[in-house]
Design an enzyme around this catalytic site. Structure first.
Site, PDB file in Angstrom:
ATOM      1  N   TYR A  84       0.818  -1.209   0.000  1.00 31.01           N
ATOM      2  CA  TYR A  84       0.000   0.000   0.000  1.00 31.01           C
ATOM      3  C   TYR A  84       0.851   1.258   0.000  1.00 31.01           C
ATOM      4  CZ  TYR A  84       1.316   0.600   4.821  1.00 31.01           C
ATOM      5  OH  TYR A  84       2.054   0.787   5.967  1.00 31.01           O
ATOM      6  N   ILE A 109      -7.754   0.057   9.930  1.00 33.81           N
ATOM      7  CA  ILE A 109      -8.853   1.027   9.929  1.00 33.81           C
ATOM      8  C   ILE A 109     -10.058   0.452   9.169  1.00 33.81           C
ATOM      9  CG2 ILE A 109      -7.383   3.064  10.231  1.00 33.81           C
ATOM     10  CD1 ILE A 109      -7.620   3.582   7.210  1.00 33.81           C
ATOM     11  N   PHE A 153      -5.557   5.868  -0.403  1.00 34.88           N
ATOM     12  CA  PHE A 153      -4.697   4.687  -0.431  1.00 34.88           C
ATOM     13  C   PHE A 153      -4.737   4.027  -1.802  1.00 34.88           C
ATOM     14  CE2 PHE A 153      -5.438   4.889   4.135  1.00 34.88           C
ATOM     15  CZ  PHE A 153      -4.211   4.562   4.654  1.00 34.88           C
TER      16      PHE A 153
END
Length: 160
Positions: A84, A109, A153
């Site tokens: 990521y 998250i 992201f």
């Protein structure tokens, strides 16, 4: 001297034959390409790169598939590994790397648990995660993520 004379006499014929053959090959290639495109046989590679079109999910999470994977799709509790890059809205990279975690178990998250659903190994997806599904009003005190930050992201699913 005799060989030179013979070669000189044959040169115009060789050039004409070579030129005609080259033109014929190019012509056939163009006709073949046109036929393939016309018949719809020209296909994309197995992993297709899509235009950046975002879908908004519950809670304001936005997802956009960059590449559709062809491997396994993770189920809740599966250990997965992703690569990521996380950016703030202004483009500042705050983190990047590989991470392994148990999928859909609250170990990352909420925007990741929700945003990675339906991905397959080999897939790449962009996520725009609102604060409520990321670090909220607090951000990461003393860290790189300010309060109420929307996070961007790019995530690639490496393995399940």
């Amino acid at each position: 001297a005799i060989v030179h004379q013979e070669i000189t006499a044959m040169a115009p014929q060789i050039s004409k034959r070579g030129l005609a053959a080259t033109a014929a090959i190019i012509g056939l290639a163009l006709v073949a390409c046109a036929a393939i495109v016309h018949q719809g046989q020209l296909q994309q590679p197995a992993t297709t790169v899509l235009e950046a079109t975002y879908t908004t999910l519950a809670g304001g999470l936005q997802v956009s598939d960059v590449t559709i994977g062809t491997g396994a799709e993770p189920q809740a509790g599966n250990k997965i590994k992703v690569h990521y890059t996380g950016k703030l809205t202004d483009g500042t990279v705050f983190d990047s790397g590989d991470i392994s975690f148990n999928f859909d178990q609250g170990q990352v998250i909420k925007g990741w648990d929700e945003g990675l659903k339906g991905m397959k190994v080999g897939g790449e997806r962009n996520l725009i995660i609102p604060p409520a599904l990321a670090y909220g009003h607090a951000g990461t005190p003393g860290g790189p993520i300010p309060p109420d930050a929307t996070l961007h992201f790019n995530v690639r699913l490496l393995q399940v």
